[in-house]
Design a protein around this motif. Sequence first.
Motif, PDB file in Angstrom:
ATOM      1  N   GLU A 118      -0.619  -4.436  -7.788  1.00  0.00           N
ATOM      2  CA  GLU A 118       0.141  -4.468  -9.047  1.00  0.00           C
ATOM      3  C   GLU A 118      -0.317  -3.354  -9.982  1.00  0.00           C
ATOM      4  N   GLU A 119      -1.618  -3.205 -10.139  1.00  0.00           N
ATOM      5  CA  GLU A 119      -2.167  -2.149 -11.002  1.00  0.00           C
ATOM      6  C   GLU A 119      -1.728  -0.767 -10.516  1.00  0.00           C
ATOM      7  N   ALA A 120      -1.831  -0.529  -9.221  1.00  0.00           N
ATOM      8  CA  ALA A 120      -1.452   0.766  -8.653  1.00  0.00           C
ATOM      9  C   ALA A 120       0.031   1.038  -8.876  1.00  0.00           C
ATOM     10  N   PHE A 121       0.875   0.035  -8.661  1.00  0.00           N
ATOM     11  CA  PHE A 121       2.310   0.256  -8.792  1.00  0.00           C
ATOM     12  C   PHE A 121       2.748   0.392 -10.245  1.00  0.00           C
ATOM     13  N   ASN A 122       2.059  -0.250 -11.166  1.00  0.00           N
ATOM     14  CA  ASN A 122       2.330   0.010 -12.589  1.00  0.00           C
ATOM     15  C   ASN A 122       2.003   1.467 -12.916  1.00  0.00           C
ATOM     16  N   PHE A 123       0.916   1.962 -12.349  1.00  0.00           N
ATOM     17  CA  PHE A 123       0.552   3.368 -12.532  1.00  0.00           C
ATOM     18  C   PHE A 123       1.595   4.284 -11.906  1.00  0.00           C
ATOM     19  N   TYR A 124       1.975   4.005 -10.649  1.00  0.00           N
ATOM     20  CA  TYR A 124       2.974   4.839  -9.971  1.00  0.00           C
ATOM     21  C   TYR A 124       4.290   4.850 -10.751  1.00  0.00           C
ATOM     22  N   GLN A 125       4.685   3.685 -11.283  1.00  0.00           N
ATOM     23  CA  GLN A 125       5.923   3.628 -12.065  1.00  0.00           C
ATOM     24  C   GLN A 125       5.802   4.453 -13.341  1.00  0.00           C
ATOM     25  N   SER A 126       4.620   4.443 -13.961  1.00  0.00           N
ATOM     26  CA  SER A 126       4.443   5.230 -15.190  1.00  0.00           C
ATOM     27  C   SER A 126       4.573   6.722 -14.916  1.00  0.00           C
ATOM     28  N   VAL A 127       4.260   7.142 -13.709  1.00  0.00           N
ATOM     29  CA  VAL A 127       4.342   8.556 -13.341  1.00  0.00           C
ATOM     30  C   VAL A 127       5.720   8.902 -12.765  1.00  0.00           C
ATOM     31  N   LEU A 128       6.232   8.051 -11.871  1.00  0.00           N
ATOM     32  CA  LEU A 128       7.435   8.367 -11.113  1.00  0.00           C
ATOM     33  C   LEU A 128       8.715   7.756 -11.660  1.00  0.00           C
ATOM     34  N   GLY A 129       8.580   6.763 -12.575  1.00  0.00           N
ATOM     35  CA  GLY A 129       9.756   6.027 -13.026  1.00  0.00           C
ATOM     36  C   GLY A 129      10.156   5.023 -11.966  1.00  0.00           C
ATOM     37  N   GLY A 130      11.405   4.602 -12.007  1.00  0.00           N
ATOM     38  CA  GLY A 130      11.920   3.697 -10.994  1.00  0.00           C
ATOM     39  C   GLY A 130      11.865   2.243 -11.402  1.00  0.00           C
ATOM     40  N   GLU A 131      12.414   1.402 -10.523  1.00  0.00           N
ATOM     41  CA  GLU A 131      12.502  -0.035 -10.764  1.00  0.00           C
ATOM     42  C   GLU A 131      11.432  -0.759  -9.961  1.00  0.00           C
ATOM     43  N   LEU A 132      10.620  -1.563 -10.651  1.00  0.00           N
ATOM     44  CA  LEU A 132       9.496  -2.261 -10.042  1.00  0.00           C
ATOM     45  C   LEU A 132       9.880  -3.705  -9.718  1.00  0.00           C
ATOM     46  N   TYR A 133       9.503  -4.156  -8.529  1.00  0.00           N
ATOM     47  CA  TYR A 133       9.684  -5.544  -8.113  1.00  0.00           C
ATOM     48  C   TYR A 133       8.325  -6.062  -7.650  1.00  0.00           C
ATOM     49  N   LEU A 134       7.974  -7.296  -8.048  1.00  0.00           N
ATOM     50  CA  LEU A 134       6.698  -7.900  -7.646  1.00  0.00           C
ATOM     51  C   LEU A 134       6.897  -9.357  -7.295  1.00  0.00           C
ATOM     52  N   GLN A 135       6.415  -9.745  -6.125  1.00  0.00           N
ATOM     53  CA  GLN A 135       6.340 -11.152  -5.736  1.00  0.00           C
ATOM     54  C   GLN A 135       4.876 -11.452  -5.462  1.00  0.00           C
ATOM     55  N   ARG A 136       4.357 -12.473  -6.119  1.00  0.00           N
ATOM     56  CA  ARG A 136       2.954 -12.850  -5.961  1.00  0.00           C
ATOM     57  C   ARG A 136       2.775 -13.836  -4.800  1.00  0.00           C
ATOM     58  N   MET A 137       1.560 -13.889  -4.301  1.00  0.00           N
ATOM     59  CA  MET A 137       1.244 -14.797  -3.196  1.00  0.00           C
ATOM     60  C   MET A 137       1.539 -16.248  -3.564  1.00  0.00           C
ATOM     61  N   ASN A 138       1.306 -16.634  -4.820  1.00  0.00           N
ATOM     62  CA  ASN A 138       1.531 -18.028  -5.215  1.00  0.00           C
ATOM     63  C   ASN A 138       3.009 -18.397  -5.269  1.00  0.00           C
ATOM     64  N   GLU A 139       3.906 -17.431  -5.081  1.00  0.00           N
ATOM     65  CA  GLU A 139       5.349 -17.682  -5.053  1.00  0.00           C
ATOM     66  C   GLU A 139       5.872 -17.846  -3.627  1.00  0.00           C
ATOM     67  N   THR A 140       4.973 -17.892  -2.662  1.00  0.00           N
ATOM     68  CA  THR A 140       5.368 -17.990  -1.255  1.00  0.00           C
ATOM     69  C   THR A 140       5.155 -19.423  -0.756  1.00  0.00           C
ATOM     70  N   PRO A 141       5.747 -19.765   0.394  1.00  0.00           N
ATOM     71  CA  PRO A 141       5.553 -21.111   0.935  1.00  0.00           C
ATOM     72  C   PRO A 141       4.094 -21.455   1.234  1.00  0.00           C
ATOM     73  N   PHE A 142       3.245 -20.452   1.502  1.00  0.00           N
ATOM     74  CA  PHE A 142       1.839 -20.712   1.818  1.00  0.00           C
ATOM     75  C   PHE A 142       0.910 -20.505   0.627  1.00  0.00           C
ATOM     76  N   GLY A 143       1.466 -20.128  -0.519  1.00  0.00           N
ATOM     77  CA  GLY A 143       0.671 -19.766  -1.687  1.00  0.00           C
ATOM     78  C   GLY A 143      -0.234 -20.845  -2.232  1.00  0.00           C
ATOM     79  N   GLU A 144       0.191 -22.082  -2.164  1.00  0.00           N
ATOM     80  CA  GLU A 144      -0.625 -23.167  -2.716  1.00  0.00           C
ATOM     81  C   GLU A 144      -1.905 -23.391  -1.920  1.00  0.00           C
ATOM     82  N   ASN A 145      -1.956 -22.905  -0.685  1.00  0.00           N
ATOM     83  CA  ASN A 145      -3.133 -23.096   0.164  1.00  0.00           C
ATOM     84  C   ASN A 145      -4.148 -21.963   0.054  1.00  0.00           C
ATOM     85  N   LEU A 146      -3.870 -20.971  -0.759  1.00  0.00           N
ATOM     86  CA  LEU A 146      -4.764 -19.816  -0.880  1.00  0.00           C
ATOM     87  C   LEU A 146      -5.905 -20.086  -1.856  1.00  0.00           C
TER      88      LEU A 146
END
Length: 140
Positions: free
Chosen positions: A15-43
């Motif tokens: 996430e940190e790296a892609f926020n940086f890349y977006q600040s340099v390159l522009g573009g549309e950012l999409y993020l899905q976290r591990m806790n939003e997945t079917p296995f996320g609650e077990n992590l």
Amino acid sequence: MLKLSTYLNFKGQAEEAFNFYQSVLGGELYLQRMNETPFGENLPADEKNCAMHVSLTLANGVILMASDILESAGHQLKVGNNYYVSIHTDSRVEVDRIFNSLSADGVIEMPMEDMFWGDYFGVFADRYGIQWMISHHTEK
């Protein structure tokens, strides 16, 4: 139609790296976290907010993608395994052909299978050690 993308792996910094890349390159950012997945609650708590998938779509249609590794799943980040070439096809037959051809004499990390996010997906290193992700988005 065939599309190639670069896929990067991080150790909790996607996430940190892609926020940086977006600040340099522009573009549309999409993020899905591990806790939003079917296995996320077990992590473990320190992995729940890691990036399951992050992408930066640039104005020219190029997509840079990434995820964080999960040490609890036995993943280890080493120089050389922190990138993949990602191929997307518009046919399941074509994705199987490419996967089977490129992975011959290589090491299959994840065989082709239908994934919870809607893609038919597989991962391998070819006989030269180059890492590939192959996918076809299936309509549900």
